[in-house]
Scaffold this active site. Sequence first.
Site: not given
Ligand code: PEP
Ligand code: MG
Length: 547
Positions: A188, A427, A451, A498
């Site tokens: 903490h 993906e 991906d 992401c």
């Molecule tokens: C992606 O494929 O965009 C992703 C976020 O996963 P990683 O890069 O870990 O495959």
């Molecule tokens: Mg990926």
Amino acid sequence: MQVATGKSILNGIAIGPLRIHKRAEMKISMTSALTPEKELARFKEARLKAQEQLGKLYEKALEKVGEDNAAIFEIHQMLLDDVDYTDAVKNVIETQNATAEYAVTATGDSFAAAFAALEDAYMRARSVDIKDISHRVVNVLLGSGDAQMPDGQPAILVADDLTPSETVQLDRSKILGFITRHGSSNSHTAILARTMNIPALVGVDFDESWDGRLAVLDGYNSRVYIEPTAGLLSAMEEKRKGHLKQEALLQGLKRKPNVTLDGREIKVYANTGNVEDVGLALQNDAQGIGLFRSEFLYLDSEDYPTEDQQFAIYKRVVETMAGKKVIIRTLDIGADKQADYFNLDKEENPALGYRAIRICLTRRDVFKQQLRAILRASAFGTVSIMFPMVISVREVRDAKEILEECRAELQAEGAAMGRVEVGIMVETPAAVMIADELAEEVEFFSLGTNDLTQYTLAIDRQNPKLDTFYDPHHPAVLRMIRQTVEAGHRHNCWVGICGELGADQTLTETFLRMGLDELSVSPAAVLPLRKLIRSLDLGQEAKKTFE
Ligand code: PEP
Ligand code: MG
């Protein structure tokens, strides 16, 4: 110049004289001239006074570090009320005819030692909290008042250890940073220091000769330079200026919503590849973690990480984020991410091979261990689960069925769990094409554009020769993103990105127009992205669909 290393808890730079801080020695006599009843009464009174101090400290912390972080002082109040702890103190007073202060010190030391010996790093770090509350009660008993932190000329504080209550009382205009011999980066004390934006290193072996010498604390490289050379000092001054610029950006944006000038809101989360990144996510004021790449737990290990080992990490992450959403991606191993103990066969086309959800659905034992750990951690914050590399509805249903099986098992075992939102990574082109059906199964989609680009364009993302062909701006990729958003929204499913493309500022406006609900980017990209979002004005065009 002398160089020492430690563990950084904040990426900042502090330059100034070192000041060694020692707590005032407390003279504690063991046996009491009073009756045990009187000592028990002294303990009771001191405990009440300590509770009162903790209440005030909570109020102070509330102002300085916010409700979630201030909660540590409520935990201290609970620890002080803990029956095991109070019974142990009473027992020492009664059986040894000891003074209340001796009994509290002895009990505090033995409880702290017991916590320090635990395997779980999070629990180990709790030993400081026990010491903290015990010090507090002893201070009251000896009439020394609340722990005072040093003031005077601004300096880098050097101490054996700092308790959470000492940390929250640090005056930022006097303390440039701190260095401790003990302590962990998930205590903490560390969390409070991060929130208060104090550069700090723990685990540094220092000696008395450091007192008063000029030093540079480099939180970026976990180093402290004592009496730095002129060259290093000026390089560090430059680095510090860059850091302050970023800092100013942060101050301007902290806790402000990510809305465009015309009122369109989008969430900005952080991607994390290890536990250290979680601190960075907080430091950059990310609204949550949009991608917790859990595979590092497996890749950093010699053997399958156990359920308890995983639970300890997930719990720590979830608690560190203090109520903010943490999206844990289940094991995405295979292809470029290999761990020997999985004994995966060599494949002709690993990117198209046995990986991610395909391994999880055929290695139920491994999958269940991870799901159970995540479900248990969900009792400590806001957790979402996301399955990677999905290509069919069947896979999602199977994964959810296993998840429910784990939930039922844990329920029967009496384990606490929170609500867990379930989503998938989109993906693969297959997932995009059946996004309507998939959206019926889950609550969110997170586009893995790294991906998705690879599979849509049939380009190996690992092959540097193909870099000029790997074009995430390709209309095929952008249309896939749009289709996914539209399908998700038709079924009440929120949609984020992401993959790396989420941080591409040339596309931010396009993403907003497409209606994306969230962008999850590396911690360092969070603030610049938020700044851009807040400067955009989509006007009447906002409603137009992306072409
Ligand atoms: C992606 O494929 O965009 C992703 C976020 O996963 P990683 O890069 O870990 O495959
Ligand atoms: Mg990926």
